[in-house]
Design a protein around this motif. Sequence first.
Motif, short mmCIF file in Angstrom:
data_model
loop_
_atom_site.label_atom_id
_atom_site.label_comp_id
_atom_site.label_asym_id
_atom_site.label_seq_id
_atom_site.Cartn_x
_atom_site.Cartn_y
_atom_site.Cartn_z
N LEU A 153 -16.57 43.00 -18.88
CA LEU A 153 -15.86 43.40 -19.67
C LEU A 153 -16.14 42.75 -21.00
O LEU A 153 -16.12 43.61 -22.04
CB LEU A 153 -14.45 43.17 -19.06
N HIS A 195 -8.11 43.08 -19.57
CA HIS A 195 -8.25 41.78 -19.83
C HIS A 195 -6.92 41.03 -19.35
O HIS A 195 -7.21 40.12 -18.45
CB HIS A 195 -8.04 41.52 -21.33
N ALA A 232 -16.78 45.21 -24.39
CA ALA A 232 -15.61 45.54 -25.29
C ALA A 232 -15.89 45.44 -26.68
O ALA A 232 -16.83 44.32 -27.18
CB ALA A 232 -14.44 44.64 -24.76
N LEU A 287 -17.36 49.39 -15.80
CA LEU A 287 -17.55 48.55 -17.16
C LEU A 287 -19.29 48.33 -17.53
O LEU A 287 -19.47 48.15 -18.72
CB LEU A 287 -16.97 47.07 -17.21
N VAL A 324 -8.35 48.76 -22.59
CA VAL A 324 -9.19 47.62 -22.61
C VAL A 324 -8.28 46.34 -22.57
O VAL A 324 -8.79 45.35 -21.84
CB VAL A 324 -10.16 47.49 -23.83
N LYS A 325 -7.28 46.20 -23.13
CA LYS A 325 -6.45 45.12 -23.21
C LYS A 325 -5.84 44.89 -21.77
O LYS A 325 -5.63 43.78 -21.51
CB LYS A 325 -5.30 45.38 -24.12
N VAL A 381 -13.09 52.78 -29.45
CA VAL A 381 -11.86 52.07 -29.56
C VAL A 381 -11.48 51.35 -30.83
O VAL A 381 -12.12 51.01 -31.53
CB VAL A 381 -11.99 51.01 -28.36
N ARG A 388 -20.74 49.77 -23.35
CA ARG A 388 -20.62 49.59 -24.53
C ARG A 388 -20.53 50.64 -25.59
O ARG A 388 -19.87 50.75 -26.70
CB ARG A 388 -21.62 48.44 -25.01
N LEU A 395 -17.59 52.81 -25.55
CA LEU A 395 -16.15 52.11 -25.83
C LEU A 395 -16.12 51.87 -27.39
O LEU A 395 -15.31 51.29 -28.18
CB LEU A 395 -15.99 50.71 -25.16
#
Length: 1005
Positions: A394, A368, A398, A332, A364-365, A342, A336, A339
Amino acid sequence: MDGNGDPISLAAQISHAKDLLGNVWRQSNVGSDAWPPALLDRMRRLCQQLSVSRDQALVSALLEASDGTARLLSMRPPPLQTECLLLATRVLAAATAAELDVDVEPLLDILLAEVYSPPPPLVDKLAGAARAAALLGALDQLLQCDHEAHRARAGELLGAGRLYMFFGLAGWEEMAPRPLYPVPQTPHDAPTAAPEAGRTENGRAIRSSTGKKVRRRKPNERKSIELPPGSHPGEEPDERPPRSWLLAESSDSDAGGPDGRLRAAQVRVRQAALVLLHSVVRFNDKRHMLGFWPSLVPDTPHVPARTLLTVVLQDPAARCRLCAASVLREMLDSSRFFLTGVDDRSSSGPAPFTPYSVTMACIVKELHRGLLLAALSEKSPLTLGSVLRALATLVANAPYHRLQPGLLTKVSRHVRAFLAHRDFDVKTAALSVLINVVSIHEPLPEVLQLLRAPALVDEVPSDDRGTESSAASADEAPPRTDGGEELEFYDDEFDDDTGDGTGDAPGGAAPGQTPVRSWLWVRCRGFVLRKRIAPLPGAVSPFFYPTPVRLQAMRTLCALTKNYLAAVSDCLPEVSALVDVCMRDEDVAVRLHGARLLECVGDAAAPSPGAAGYDLWMAALTGPLPAMFAPDQKRFVRAAACHALSTIGAGVFERLPRDKQLLCVTLVLPLTADEEGTVRSAAVRAAGVFVRLPSLAEDPDYLLQTAEAACAAATARHEQLPVRVNAIWTLANLTDTLVQRPPDWQPLSITVLESMTTVALRAAEDSDKVKVNAVRALGNLVRHFSAEALADPRVSSLIPRCVDALIRCMTTGNSLVHMKVRWNACHAASNVFKNAALPYATAQWRPPLLEALCKLASNYKNFKVRINAALALSAPSKRAVFGDQLPYAWRHLLEALETAQNITDFNEFKHRDTLLRQVCLTLCRVVSLLEPADLAEAADALASHLDTVSAHLARLPSALLPEQSEPLLAAQDNLRLLKQRRAGALSAEQSRAVELLSGAFAAPS
């Protein structure tokens, strides 16, 4: 040592190694089932010797004679040769640990072939596990030796690590490894038997596929890992996974019985696999690794898969869970940029395919969800800290502005509980998560809402409740009960409650009511200020929390006040009191962070400080801030004090009493000549900020002192680059102040202006970071020179040199930083054209400058450079500035309008409309300067571009603000005046040219 106890020479060691490997090769050729015990014993001793030796001659000799070992690995010996097979594997593994400059490709081929081959027949599980751990460890050491060797074979290495990280886990079938390929999605590998009722055979709690909560194991079911020796509570441990595979054989006896030894060996295999994954991820390009994410991270909840999150949640060994969390953190980190694609904001129905943006959003979800679940079910403090730091990474990467709201609320609600954990390292890791929550690049309403939640009763510090003892004991209590009680974790997907009362938190306090203080502010303030009831014997500090926790809390407060000042706007007096206490602290690190907190608050409150902001700075200036500039303070403390004072802002500075204004100046200016480069750089930068304050911008004495300080810092012998950068930045700010005043205001003498110009010319030949502001200063200085100054030979001789420096900076260099140098040089050229006192008609530097600007405006890859070049061409207000080059500039501007549609870099697309608008405005400016002699040539050039020009000019009025329409109106007025002169004043060709131009530049009906 030999039999007599004498040390064995290096030559004897090399001889023994070569002889041993020769015997191995001959024995493998014979294929005998009986291996000589002496040969086995010598191989054991060689492995032990290599595990501690890093002698290049010994290992080089081993690598030269390693054909016999490689041949042995490929023979699949019968059971009696199993120990020798294991020892041969460890010989190669030990050889790779030397980190020597050798060709690793042959060894990489041998080891990968062995990893991807089935184990030898009739080999017991314990020996097979030891063999696998040695092979994986050898591969990892090869990557440490040569970071580039594995890049083309990352899929093979990841495939081996992904399979073996489940080695020996119940419910997961042992499969042959297969390479991974960078594809958007890969099928899930389901285990052969699902765990019963959400729990594995080892008792580790996991999330069931249908339930809503997870229960924590009792404290005696798994032993926690203590902090490593030599570490202090609250410090972040080394996140690199431990590499202990070389001494694997020494720990087999630690576990009782055959089953215990087998489980320990399986744990070492899984750990070696995770260490290998960490090395591959660490030494590979992040963009390349992004293609492997779907194979290593799940994108669907409740579906068992061979992913790192499964290891974090299910592995019974704490060190394996820690290693898996470290791999996730490494994946991770710095992701940035990758991502940004996303997108989960649009909810659509079933589609024939799943877009890549949605797939990445699901990943990503799920990250989490999995990391929060792992944090809530983790019992080992060391592993829990690693999981929280992975979650912090993360959160830092994200793109929450492209995801549906709610994720940060879940993160904040669950991580908030760990602030009360008894382990200081866990507190620090939890604060790291919250720092990243409040440091998101684009402030989010969701974060402001959850921050405005009031503090809970048990979160109020002891000094706020009046009972220190009860507060201390409440904070020492762990967030989850340890007496066998259950910890419930409700799934937010099925729970509509957002928790913490964030929805009803008021944004401010009504008159006469107690202000609502954010829970994060209350907790961090307590971490910083809370003291013990009675100092412990031998305690270094009277504070309840160690320094790492206090500093992390200070960093959290810095991020909170910098990005979400509204969350603490009701308690700015408390912020001021906290700053005062921290800057008086005995710990130099706390004083440093106190100055940084003042800097963050001052910077955030500068646009609208109000009465509270004024009181904050008055308290700081009458309190501990001046003492932080004293020579006895550490250099980084004095530098932080300079940075803090530079954020005071015009709204507060102009309201300060005169003595406080003078105090600010007298604190900063002497440090511009400090012996320490860090302090000198910060002080020069603060002086450059003060130049922009209205009262100081009109003070000739301060401007003179700042100019002298900046020139001295920029030209000092052996000056550091940061000092030169800030010195030239301050000089450019000073020249900005000069050109913003009336032309007849000349606060500085010609001698000072000459010195400033000489320094700027020297800086224009420095690093790109210095050139960026050097060209800005040159353009402002040339614009500021008055007719009297230009009459002085000292100044007039500098003008050609200044223009040559601008041309050189705008036409050379292709680095990313130099792009800013180019467009700053173009903008500086526009300032050159704004000085009406310059002799444009006779200037030898005018044609090269116009030619360079025309070429950049018409066809250059960077659109921001083209925009500023076109802006510079619109700066002249008189026809004489262009001279005989006006037709040349006109043709290049028409070409620029055509080529603006040719985009080779998609990143330039966002600047296309701005470029088109600026080129049209520049064309209008040139038309406003046309004279009758220019009409025919201008119309001929326009004829071939008439459709394009007419289309863009028709859309121009709607794209301009009223104050930006002056060039268009001036062009129309000039064409109208030329039409009125047609009767006998213009030729027929000129009249047709006026009609053509008027049709293109006519006002829309």
